[in-house]
Design a protein around this motif. Sequence first.
Motif, PDB file in Angstrom:
ATOM      1  N   GLN A   7      42.451  17.464 -10.430  1.00  0.00           N
ATOM      2  CA  GLN A   7      42.772  16.143 -10.981  1.00  0.00           C
ATOM      3  C   GLN A   7      43.821  15.432 -10.127  1.00  0.00           C
ATOM      4  O   GLN A   7      43.713  14.220  -9.869  1.00  0.00           O
ATOM      5  N   ALA A   8      44.818  16.186  -9.670  1.00  0.00           N
ATOM      6  CA  ALA A   8      45.837  15.583  -8.803  1.00  0.00           C
ATOM      7  C   ALA A   8      45.214  15.136  -7.491  1.00  0.00           C
ATOM      8  O   ALA A   8      45.528  14.058  -6.965  1.00  0.00           O
ATOM      9  N   TYR A   9      44.326  15.940  -6.946  1.00  0.00           N
ATOM     10  CA  TYR A   9      43.645  15.586  -5.701  1.00  0.00           C
ATOM     11  C   TYR A   9      42.798  14.328  -5.872  1.00  0.00           C
ATOM     12  O   TYR A   9      42.813  13.432  -5.017  1.00  0.00           O
ATOM     13  N   ASP A  10      42.075  14.242  -6.980  1.00  0.00           N
ATOM     14  CA  ASP A  10      41.229  13.071  -7.204  1.00  0.00           C
ATOM     15  C   ASP A  10      42.040  11.785  -7.266  1.00  0.00           C
ATOM     16  O   ASP A  10      41.544  10.713  -6.911  1.00  0.00           O
ATOM     17  N   ARG A  11      43.287  11.892  -7.689  1.00  0.00           N
ATOM     18  CA  ARG A  11      44.130  10.678  -7.744  1.00  0.00           C
ATOM     19  C   ARG A  11      44.537  10.187  -6.355  1.00  0.00           C
ATOM     20  O   ARG A  11      45.030   9.073  -6.220  1.00  0.00           O
ATOM     21  N   THR A  12      44.342  11.022  -5.337  1.00  0.00           N
ATOM     22  CA  THR A  12      44.682  10.597  -3.972  1.00  0.00           C
ATOM     23  C   THR A  12      43.515   9.900  -3.277  1.00  0.00           C
ATOM     24  O   THR A  12      43.679   9.377  -2.174  1.00  0.00           O
ATOM     25  N   ARG A  13      42.358   9.898  -3.887  1.00  0.00           N
ATOM     26  CA  ARG A  13      41.183   9.311  -3.248  1.00  0.00           C
ATOM     27  C   ARG A  13      41.270   7.782  -3.267  1.00  0.00           C
ATOM     28  O   ARG A  13      41.935   7.188  -4.099  1.00  0.00           O
ATOM     29  N   ARG A  14      40.586   7.163  -2.322  1.00  0.00           N
ATOM     30  CA  ARG A  14      40.613   5.704  -2.138  1.00  0.00           C
ATOM     31  C   ARG A  14      42.052   5.226  -1.909  1.00  0.00           C
ATOM     32  O   ARG A  14      42.434   4.133  -2.336  1.00  0.00           O
ATOM     33  N   TRP A  15      42.830   6.059  -1.207  1.00  0.00           N
ATOM     34  CA  TRP A  15      44.236   5.737  -0.935  1.00  0.00           C
ATOM     35  C   TRP A  15      44.333   4.726   0.202  1.00  0.00           C
ATOM     36  O   TRP A  15      43.655   4.849   1.220  1.00  0.00           O
ATOM     37  N   ILE A  16      45.154   3.700   0.011  1.00  0.00           N
ATOM     38  CA  ILE A  16      45.377   2.677   1.026  1.00  0.00           C
ATOM     39  C   ILE A  16      46.849   2.739   1.438  1.00  0.00           C
ATOM     40  O   ILE A  16      47.728   2.659   0.577  1.00  0.00           O
ATOM     41  N   PRO A  17      47.140   2.917   2.719  1.00  0.00           N
ATOM     42  CA  PRO A  17      48.544   3.000   3.150  1.00  0.00           C
ATOM     43  C   PRO A  17      49.282   1.703   2.892  1.00  0.00           C
ATOM     44  O   PRO A  17      48.697   0.608   2.913  1.00  0.00           O
ATOM     45  N   GLY A  18      50.592   1.821   2.660  1.00  0.00           N
ATOM     46  CA  GLY A  18      51.404   0.633   2.428  1.00  0.00           C
ATOM     47  C   GLY A  18      51.433  -0.296   3.625  1.00  0.00           C
ATOM     48  O   GLY A  18      51.442  -1.519   3.479  1.00  0.00           O
ATOM     49  N   THR A  19      51.461   0.293   4.806  1.00  0.00           N
ATOM     50  CA  THR A  19      51.390  -0.483   6.049  1.00  0.00           C
ATOM     51  C   THR A  19      50.142  -0.052   6.791  1.00  0.00           C
ATOM     52  O   THR A  19      50.020   1.099   7.199  1.00  0.00           O
TER      53      THR A  19
END
Length: 256
Positions: A7-19
């Motif tokens: 579940q924690a891993y799934d929350r990292t998906r579709r991650w967009i960097p701040g910069t």
Amino acid sequence: MHESLLQAYDRTRRWIPGTIPDGLAYELDGPLLRVTGMARGFVEGPPVLEKEGLDELIARQCAYFAARGESFEWKTRGHDLPADLPERLTRAGFVPEPPETVLIGAAKEMTGEPPLPDGVTIRRVTAPADLRAIAAMESAVWGDDHGWLADDLIRRVGEGPDAIAVLVAEAGDRVVSAAWLVHKPGTGFAGLWGGSTLEEWRGRGLYRALVARRARLAVAAGVVHLQVDASEDSRPILQRLGFHAVTTTTPYVRRP
């Protein structure tokens, strides 16, 4: 425990960097994250995609990258829904690459480093010449041209030196193994990538040593979890170190 890690891993998906580094573009197309500007395009979805309209969504990505004349990867996981997503991608002209196991471990538990072979040192590198030496080593390991990797690492180190840490193991002035740590700020996760070693140097602790060095850097940066998309060669080593298998990942690639 594995379910909470997943579940924690799934929350990292579709991650967009701040910069976002120059030359890259991150955009959302409905539920999908689409990235351009790398060696090939990249598409990633959430764990669950609605069946209704899914084939049209796939076709839209194919048309987008075909218009750019680019190959692209749709990254899938073994627990993704709908379960027939791989079949839908195959019908749309995608070809699966070898599956890997997604492993997650606590960064603070991975810092124990084995002794290095005599004459071998590990250091963090940023100079283009060192990054090209890594690409040359990777080319020798995999038997094909990894020149694109040098360009990718040079760009990433130059544009976000705090987001990536590249390490080499050297015997004298020869790179014999290399790996890098990639941060996902705000998620508590960092990824372990690379980890290739010249054949004559395998089985001597270099892979484990590079994991430990990167884990120390991760802990110092406040990272909680390390994640690896592991091949069958590296999976047993990582599981012995305390990593846990939470799912699998298979890249589906479509070429123009």
